[in-house]
Design an enzyme around this catalytic site. Structure first.
Site, mmCIF file in Angstrom:
data_model
loop_
_atom_site.group_PDB
_atom_site.id
_atom_site.type_symbol
_atom_site.label_atom_id
_atom_site.label_comp_id
_atom_site.label_asym_id
_atom_site.label_seq_id
_atom_site.Cartn_x
_atom_site.Cartn_y
_atom_site.Cartn_z
ATOM 1 N N ASP A 1 0.811 -1.204 0.000
ATOM 2 C CA ASP A 1 0.000 0.000 0.000
ATOM 3 C C ASP A 1 0.849 1.260 0.000
ATOM 4 O O ASP A 1 2.075 1.214 0.181
ATOM 5 C CB ASP A 1 -0.901 0.021 1.243
ATOM 6 C CG ASP A 1 -1.955 -1.071 1.215
ATOM 7 O OD1 ASP A 1 -2.394 -1.436 0.110
ATOM 8 O OD2 ASP A 1 -2.344 -1.544 2.298
ATOM 9 N N TYR B 1 6.608 -10.377 6.766
ATOM 10 C CA TYR B 1 6.498 -8.936 6.957
ATOM 11 C C TYR B 1 7.071 -8.563 8.319
ATOM 12 O O TYR B 1 7.111 -9.383 9.245
ATOM 13 C CB TYR B 1 5.040 -8.477 6.890
ATOM 14 C CG TYR B 1 4.454 -8.417 5.514
ATOM 15 C CD1 TYR B 1 4.493 -7.243 4.765
ATOM 16 C CD2 TYR B 1 3.832 -9.529 4.948
ATOM 17 C CE1 TYR B 1 3.949 -7.182 3.492
ATOM 18 C CE2 TYR B 1 3.280 -9.482 3.677
ATOM 19 C CZ TYR B 1 3.340 -8.296 2.955
ATOM 20 O OH TYR B 1 2.798 -8.247 1.692
#
Length: 265
Positions: free
Chosen positions: A51, A109
């Site tokens: 994003d 992540y």
């Protein structure tokens, strides 16, 4: 020739990975650099969509070219053509059936928090784009306890971004499929979920076979709610079972999130 790239980027100046009209994106910037070098118009495929403001230490992308060019020359030319916020770490020729997204087996992540719960700790402007300067007093032990509740295979609907339009629900996926199912599957398997402290930072690391849109940021936001004693960490299984986004905590800021690794067989 079918190419696999590993690239790193600072997500701050980009509107995410995926190309968008009239907006700077990582995918679009990479495609423009490839066109500048080879004259070919292609759209590199990433292992997933990050994003706006999200960073990558090792994003993977694949694309095919008809122009023959040695790997070392392409590597060097791309890094010269790209802005300083994007760098190609490696490039190699791979079989035609290798796909950055579809061939991926696991992703890792990392989320970084700088606790700023008192007036003596100030987040440097040089660090601010890469952390969440969190003003809550956080208990690391509770963060860790909360993180263990998501290990294993679960339906993560409660931690996925809201989907107001079923016609565009494929946009919920950071790692979408070529032909999204009419009824998306929100089940994911998490192999590693843990927090640790590194100097002043609280760092969350999570590895799984896939992640829904905003899933990691929503998990972090909920873990922080627990560590700040706003909810009980024991509520995490109930939040999972609710399969309702409103049951979970807020979405953590994009600035602290990094795509660390993509694994393939």
């Amino acid at each position: 020739m079918h190419w696999k790239l590993i690239l790193t980027y600072d997500g701050t100046p980009f509107n995410g990975w995926q190309i968008q009209p009239n907006l700077p994106t990582v995918q679009g910037t990479l495609a423009n650099a490839i066109h500048h070098i080879t004259g070919e118009t292609i759209l590199p495929q990433g292992s997933g969509r990050t994003d706006t403001g999200v960073h990558a230490l090792a994003q993977v992308a694949t694309f095919s070219l008809t122009v023959p060019i040695p790997a070392a020359n392409l590597h060097r030319a791309l890094n010269r053509a790209l802005p300083a916020s994007i760098r190609i770490l490696s490039i190699e020729e791979v079989p035609n059936d290798f796909h950055a997204r579809h061939s991926a087996k696991r992703k890792t992540y990392e989320y970084r928090i700088l606790p700023c719960d008192n007036d003596t700790r100030i987040c440097s402007p040089m660090l601010a784009p890469y952390v969440w300067p969190c003003r809550y007093a956080l208990d690391l032990k509770i963060l860790q306890q909360a993180a263990t509740h998501i290990l294993g295979t679960h339906d993560f609907t409660s931690f996925a971004a809201n989907d107001p339009d079923q016609a565009t629900r494929e946009n919920r996926y950071e790692d979408e499929h070529a032909n999204p199912p009419s009824t998306p599957c929100f089940t994911r398997t998490i192999d590693h979920s843990a927090w640790h402290q590194q100097n002043d930072l609280l760092i969350y690391r999570v590895t799984g076979n896939g992640f829904l849109h905003h899933m990691v940021r929503n998990l972090v936001g909920t873990f922080v709610e627990a560590a700040a004693n706003r909810i009980s960490d024991a509520a995490i299984p109930e939040i999972l079972a609710a399969r309702d986004r409103s049951a979970a905590g807020p979405t953590a800021p994009a600035s602290g999130l990094f795509l660390v690794e993509v694994e393939y067989e």
